[in-house]
Design an enzyme around this catalytic site. Structure first.
Site, PDB file in Angstrom:
ATOM      1  N   GLY A   1     -16.671 -18.790  11.577  1.00 50.46           N
ATOM      2  CA  GLY A   1     -15.908 -19.076  10.568  1.00 50.46           C
ATOM      3  C   GLY A   1     -14.880 -20.226  10.813  1.00 50.46           C
ATOM      4  O   GLY A   1     -15.245 -21.065  11.708  1.00 50.46           O
TER       5      GLY A   1
ATOM      6  N   GLU B   1       1.467   6.329   0.353  1.00 49.90           N
ATOM      7  CA  GLU B   1       1.403   6.658   1.875  1.00 49.90           C
ATOM      8  C   GLU B   1       1.038   7.907   2.486  1.00 49.90           C
ATOM      9  O   GLU B   1       2.043   8.818   1.871  1.00 49.90           O
ATOM     10  CB  GLU B   1       2.801   5.950   2.349  1.00 49.90           C
TER      11      GLU B   1
ATOM     12  N   ILE C   1       1.039  -4.128   6.508  1.00 50.06           N
ATOM     13  CA  ILE C   1       0.645  -5.044   5.486  1.00 50.06           C
ATOM     14  C   ILE C   1       1.105  -4.688   4.077  1.00 50.06           C
ATOM     15  O   ILE C   1       1.289  -5.528   3.463  1.00 50.06           O
ATOM     16  CB  ILE C   1      -1.028  -5.273   5.893  1.00 50.06           C
TER      17      ILE C   1
ATOM     18  N   HIS D   1      29.020 -17.517  17.194  1.00 54.83           N
ATOM     19  CA  HIS D   1      29.709 -17.355  16.093  1.00 54.83           C
ATOM     20  C   HIS D   1      29.587 -18.166  14.734  1.00 54.83           C
ATOM     21  O   HIS D   1      29.899 -19.346  15.063  1.00 54.83           O
ATOM     22  CB  HIS D   1      30.903 -16.695  16.419  1.00 54.83           C
TER      23      HIS D   1
END
Ligand SMILES: Cc1cc2nc3c(=O)[nH]c(=O)nc-3n(C[C@H](O)[C@H](O)[C@H](O)COP(=O)(O)OP(=O)(O)OC[C@H]3O[C@@H](n4cnc5c(N)ncnc54)[C@H](O)[C@@H]3O)c2cc1C
Length: 463
Positions: free
Chosen positions: A37, A199, A180, A440
């Site tokens: 590819g 999930e 992802i 800072h």
């Protein structure tokens, strides 16, 4: 094999393969790089880079939508997906051009086409055999699916299809709440879609410290990204307007969720099938190539790098393994890579970043009495307040010993992981880091503040 065509022959020009090629060529070795590819592989073309471009476009959309919070009058008129894609593709094209030029300028021979290992250090492409004194396997990974789940590229997508979408879907079900899945959920929500994550594990991004997962879940809830954890995929059917997905929880209760699209983000498998690795005797496990800490397979002269080797599937791990193998072949005796010292970032809104051990693993390693943790809330960090981001820095240290884990949550905290990584890899003690002066106001200061707190002298935090 002094008559070999190349000193190093590499199968696959993704992060692992091309990094190995670039370093080997730099060290004066002749290199053959086989690729079917475009040079650059998953990360450049369909992984890290295009997804992070989408995430940046999502951040711009959020800034426009929320500009009033900063006293700026702007209006958010929606997402022009062809415009987003043009921006994303432009980034990829520029990097691709740079990489192609680099590979050429280092004198690397690119062998275009699909390769198959046909001998101990031989790869055949289009009927022509190429040989190397050393062979590096770097064929990468593919998006996995689940039994009974057919990816059609129209309604049921992998991340590759998702990157090519020419519209913002009205609604999406994201199967898999890992890195992802959470990144795409974050993008689509910012673009205006209704998103539900499914999930199977008890929490999102379950590889991370539990506190990080919980913080991401809180932020996603606020953003109205729905998620169902501890819930598994059962089946999917096409409907007039998209898909109907049946899911179930342990104990048996099932429900159906409908959406326009289903993204399958259930992990990545090694691209090794049919490539001839087993035929030359390479030891494999569930399709992965087994390699030792010096990236050596059990076959002499044959190395493996990147996603085909069990462990973190991350581009920067592949890069470092590729560099390592080139230096090993050149006889430089490089230091093996400490897998725990590899930084991990989830680039959602907010981000999660970490290095080293999470709290549970640290307890397992050193015992509950053998560790200490401190959490510094970004509420005390000026720059985070300016950016209006919430989150924390959590440090895990071995009692009276070095910092063994750093966990960060908040927008842009991925940019802080470099310092955390140095702290971890140098086995620094909180007392070593506490006196370092941090600019800072930066978000980096939060790391400094957390170490001050761990050293027993918190500045902008309660004792
Ligand atoms: C959506 C997504 C987002 C990601 N985001 C990140 C991120 O933000 N950060 C991060 O660190 N990682 C990220 N990753 C992971 C990262 O892309 C991979 O870890 C990395 O690309 C692995 O490199 P590799 O060299 O092992 O494999 P690959 O990059 O997959 O490369 C392997 C190459 O080998 C070629 N090849 C395979 N077989 C043959 C053959 N027979 N003949 C010739 N060529 C062959 C392939 O065409 C490919 O170019 C992401 C992945 C995805 C899918």
């Amino acid at each position: 094999m002094s008559e070999a065509d190349f000193d190093v022959l590499i199968l696959g020009a993704g992060s692992g393969g091309y990094a190995c090629a670039l370093r080997a060529a730099q060290l004066g070795l002749s290199v053959g790089l086989v690729e079917k590819g475009p040079l650059g592989g998953t990360c450049l073309h369909v992984g890290c880079i295009p997804t992070k471009a989408l995430l940046h476009a999502a951040e711009v959309a959020d800034s426009a939508r929320e500009s009033e919070q900063f006293g700026v009058r702007a209006s958010f008129d929606g997402i022009d997906m062809p415009g987003v894609n043009a921006y994303k593709d432009g980034v990829v094209a520029r990097l691709f051009k740079g990489l192609t030029g680099l590979i050429k300028s280092r004198g690397i021979t690119v062998i275009e086409g699909e390769g198959r290992v046909t001998g101990p250090r031989e790869v055949t492409v289009d009927g022509k055999a190429h040989t190397g004194r050393h062979l590096v396997l770097a064929s990468g990974s593919y998006s996995k699916s689940l039994p009974g789940l057919e990816v059609d590229g129209e309604r049921v997508l992998t991340s590759e299809h998702a990157l090519r979408l020419e519209r913002v879907p009205a609604s999406v079900i994201v199967l898999g709440g890992g890195v992802i899945g959470c990144e795409f959920a974050s993008v689509w929500r910012s673009f205006g879609a209704e998103v539900t994550i499914i999930e199977a594990l008890p929490r999102l991004v379950a590889v991370e410290d539990e506190a990080s997962s919980r913080a991401l879940e809180r932020a996603f809830r606020k953003r109205k990204i729905a998620f169902r954890t501890g819930t598994s995929f059962q089946s999917v059917k096409s409907t007039d307007s998209g898909v109907a997905v049946t899911v179930g929880v342990a104990g048996g209760e099932q429900s159906v969720i409908e959406a326009e699209l289903l993204l399958v983000a259930v992990g990545r498998g090694p691209s090794t099938a049919g490539l001839g690795y087993e035929e030359i005797g390479v030891a494999m496990e569930r399709g992965f190539v087994l390699a030792d800490e010096r990236c050596r397979t059990n076959v002499e002269g044959v190395y493996a790098v990147g996603d085909i080797v069990p462990g973190l599937q991350l581009a920067h791990r592949g890069f470092q393994q590729g560099i390592f193998v080139a230096e090993e072949i050149a006889g430089l005796d490089p230091q093996p890579i400490d897998e725990l010292g590899i930084p991990r970032v989830t680039y959602s809104h907010p981000e999660i970043a970490s290095v080293g051990l999470n709290e549970v693993d640290a307890v397992e390693t050193y015992g509950a009495d053998g560790i200490e943790t401190v959490t510094y809330d970004l509420g005390g960090n000026g720059k985070s307040q300016i950016l209006k981001t919430a989150g924390f820095v959590k440090l895990v240290r071995q009692k009276d010993g070095p910092v063994v884990g750093v966990h960060l949550v908040g927008d842009r905290v991925g940019e802080l992981i470099g310092e955390a990584q140095l702290i971890y890899n140098w086995e620094a003690h909180a007392e070593d880091v506490a006196p370092l002066v941090h600019a800072h106001p930066t978000q980096n200061e939060a790391l400094g503040e957390a170490h001050l707190a761990l050293a027993g002298k918190p500045l902008h935090a309660h004792s």
